[in-house]
Design a protein around this motif. Structure first.
Motif, PDB file in Angstrom:
ATOM      1  N   ASP A 147       1.110   0.601   1.331  1.00 18.75           N
ATOM      2  CA  ASP A 147       1.340  -0.063   0.045  1.00 18.75           C
ATOM      3  C   ASP A 147       0.773  -1.482   0.028  1.00 18.75           C
ATOM      4  O   ASP A 147       0.456  -2.017  -1.043  1.00 18.75           O
ATOM      5  CB  ASP A 147       2.845  -0.127  -0.262  1.00 18.75           C
ATOM      6  N   SER A 148       0.650  -2.070   1.215  1.00 18.50           N
ATOM      7  CA  SER A 148       0.106  -3.435   1.322  1.00 18.50           C
ATOM      8  C   SER A 148      -1.416  -3.458   1.317  1.00 18.50           C
ATOM      9  O   SER A 148      -2.021  -4.530   1.389  1.00 18.50           O
ATOM     10  CB  SER A 148       0.636  -4.110   2.595  1.00 18.50           C
ATOM     11  N   GLY A 149      -2.028  -2.272   1.259  1.00 16.41           N
ATOM     12  CA  GLY A 149      -3.485  -2.208   1.154  1.00 16.41           C
ATOM     13  C   GLY A 149      -4.216  -1.877   2.435  1.00 16.41           C
ATOM     14  O   GLY A 149      -5.452  -1.832   2.455  1.00 16.41           O
ATOM     15  N   PHE A 150      -3.486  -1.617   3.525  1.00 11.98           N
ATOM     16  CA  PHE A 150      -4.154  -1.242   4.770  1.00 11.98           C
ATOM     17  C   PHE A 150      -4.679   0.194   4.655  1.00 11.98           C
ATOM     18  O   PHE A 150      -4.008   1.061   4.087  1.00 11.98           O
ATOM     19  CB  PHE A 150      -3.194  -1.343   5.957  1.00 11.98           C
ATOM     20  N   SER A 151      -5.860   0.423   5.203  1.00 13.31           N
ATOM     21  CA  SER A 151      -6.450   1.763   5.141  1.00 13.31           C
ATOM     22  C   SER A 151      -5.732   2.694   6.120  1.00 13.31           C
ATOM     23  O   SER A 151      -5.127   2.240   7.100  1.00 13.31           O
ATOM     24  CB  SER A 151      -7.935   1.702   5.508  1.00 13.31           C
TER      25      SER A 151
END
Length: 302
Positions: A62-66
Motif C-alpha cells: 500500500d505504501s508503493g513498494f513493488s
C-alpha cells in the motif's frame, strides 16, 4: 540486539558484502519499527506471528513498494528468523510457510552488441586518468560479466596477465577465474601504468579515485550509469545491465549455457536460463523483419 548479532554473523561468518549488509539492516530495521508500533513499543521475536508479517506485507504494498522489493524484504526477515532458530532463541519459525506477493518476471535489460561497441570505441572517453579508468570499468563489466561488488574489490594481484585470467570473489566468498582477451589485457596494462605514474600506489585496490583512495561501489555504479546514458532508449543504466549484456552476448554467439553459468558464478542453472529467453526474444524480432513474417498469417510467436 538480535538484529546486530545477526548482521555480525553475516559479516564475519558468512562474509557478506557491505552493500548486502546495508540492505539487510534497512529491511530489518523497517520491520522492527512496524512491529514496535503494533506491539506497544516492544520488538520481541518470540511474539512475531504470521498475521503481523502479513499485515506488514500489505502495508508495504500500500505504501508503493513493488512486489519484487517486498519479497526481498520478506527474504531478509526469513533469514533473520532462521538465524534465531540456529541460535536457539526460538524453537520454531513462524514464517517458514509464509509466501510473499506474486511477481511478474520481466526479461533483463541488456545493451546490444553494436551499441556497446559504438560506446566503447568512440571518442566519448577522455585520455586522462579518469577517462582511461572509466572506459576500463565498462569494458571489464562487459567482457567478464562480474558483479559490482566483485569489480569494486579487485586488486592488482587478482590479475594474471600471463594466463590472462582475473580472479574474483563472489557470493558466499567463493572464488572463480574468468578468462579475458588481448584487448582487455592491453586496457588493463595501460590503466595500471597510468595510475602508477599519476596517482601512485597508495592502495592495493585496482580501481582508485584521483586522490588515491579505493573507488567505492557507489563511485563505480555512478561511472557506469553516467556513461550508459549515452546509449539512446536504454531502459536501465547500471552495472548489472552490463552483466546481463555479457551473458546475452555469450549465448547469442554460441556459448554453452553451463559455461556461462560458471563464468557468472551462478549456483543454479535456472538463474542463467533467463538469458535464453532474452536471446529468444531477439530471434523473434529478427524473424518479424523477414518478408514472410509480414504476410498475413506469417507471424511467429506471441
Amino acid at each position: 540486539m538480535f538484529i546486530d548479532d545477526f548482521l555480525d554473523y553475516l559479516q564475519y561468518e558468512r562474509s557478506y558484502s557491505e552493500h548486502t549488509l546495508l540492505a539487510y539492516r534497512k529491511d530489518l530495521s523497517q520491520f522492527r519499527e512496524y512491529a514496535e508500533i503494533h506491539q506497544e513499543g516492544v520488538f520481541s521475536p518470540s511474539t512475531i506471528d504470521k498475521d503481523l508479517v502479513r499485515n506488514w506485507i500489505v502495508y508495504l504494498l500500500d505504501s508503493g513498494f513493488s512486489p519484487t522489493t517486498v519479497n526481498r524484504k520478506l527474504s531478509s526477515l526469513k533469514s533473520f528468523f532462521k538465524y534465531l532458530i540456529k541460535q536457539n532463541v526460538l524453537s520454531s519459525n513462524p514464517l517458514r510457510l509464509l509466501n510473499g506477493p506474486k511477481t511478474k518476471k520481466g526479461l533483463p535489460y541488456f545493451v546490444k552488441e553494436k551499441e556497446m561497441e559504438l560506446l566503447l570505441d568512440s571518442d566519448h572517453f577522455d585520455e586522462d586518468f579518469e577517462g582511461v579508468r572509466d572506459r576500463l570499468i565498462l569494458e571489464l563489466f562487459y567482457d567478464t560479466g562480474v558483479r559490482l561488488s566483485e569489480l569494486t574489490y579487485l586488486k592488482d594481484s587478482d590479475i594474471d596477465f600471463g594466463a590472462m585470467l582475473v580472479k574474483v570473489k563472489g557470493k558466499r566468498n567463493k572464488e572463480r577465474l574468468i578468462p579475458f582477451a588481448e584487448g582487455l589485457k592491453s586496457l588493463l596494462q595501460t590503466y595500471i601504468a597510468l595510475r602508477n605514474r599519476e596517482i601512485g600506489i597508495a592502495s592495493p585496490s585496482l580501481f582508485v579515485k584521483k586522490n588515491g583512495e579505493p573507488a567505492s561501489t557507489s563511485t563505480i555504479y555512478n561511472i557506469v550509469k553516467r556513461n550508459l546514458k549515452q546509449i539512446p532508449a536504454l531502459g536501465k543504466c547500471s552495472p548489472h545491465v552490463l552483466r546481463h549484456s555479457f551473458a546475452t552476448s555469450m549465448l547469442n554467439n554460441g556459448a554453452e549455457l553451463n559455461a556461462v553459468k560458471e563464468i557468472l558464478g551462478h549456483s543454479s542453472l535456472a538463474s542463467t536460463s533467463v538469458y535464453t529467453h532474452t536471446t529468444f526474444e531477439e530471434l523473434k524480432k529478427v524473424y518479424h523483419a523477414h518478408p514472410r513474417a509480414k504476410k498475413e498469417g506469417g507471424s511467429y510467436g506471441n
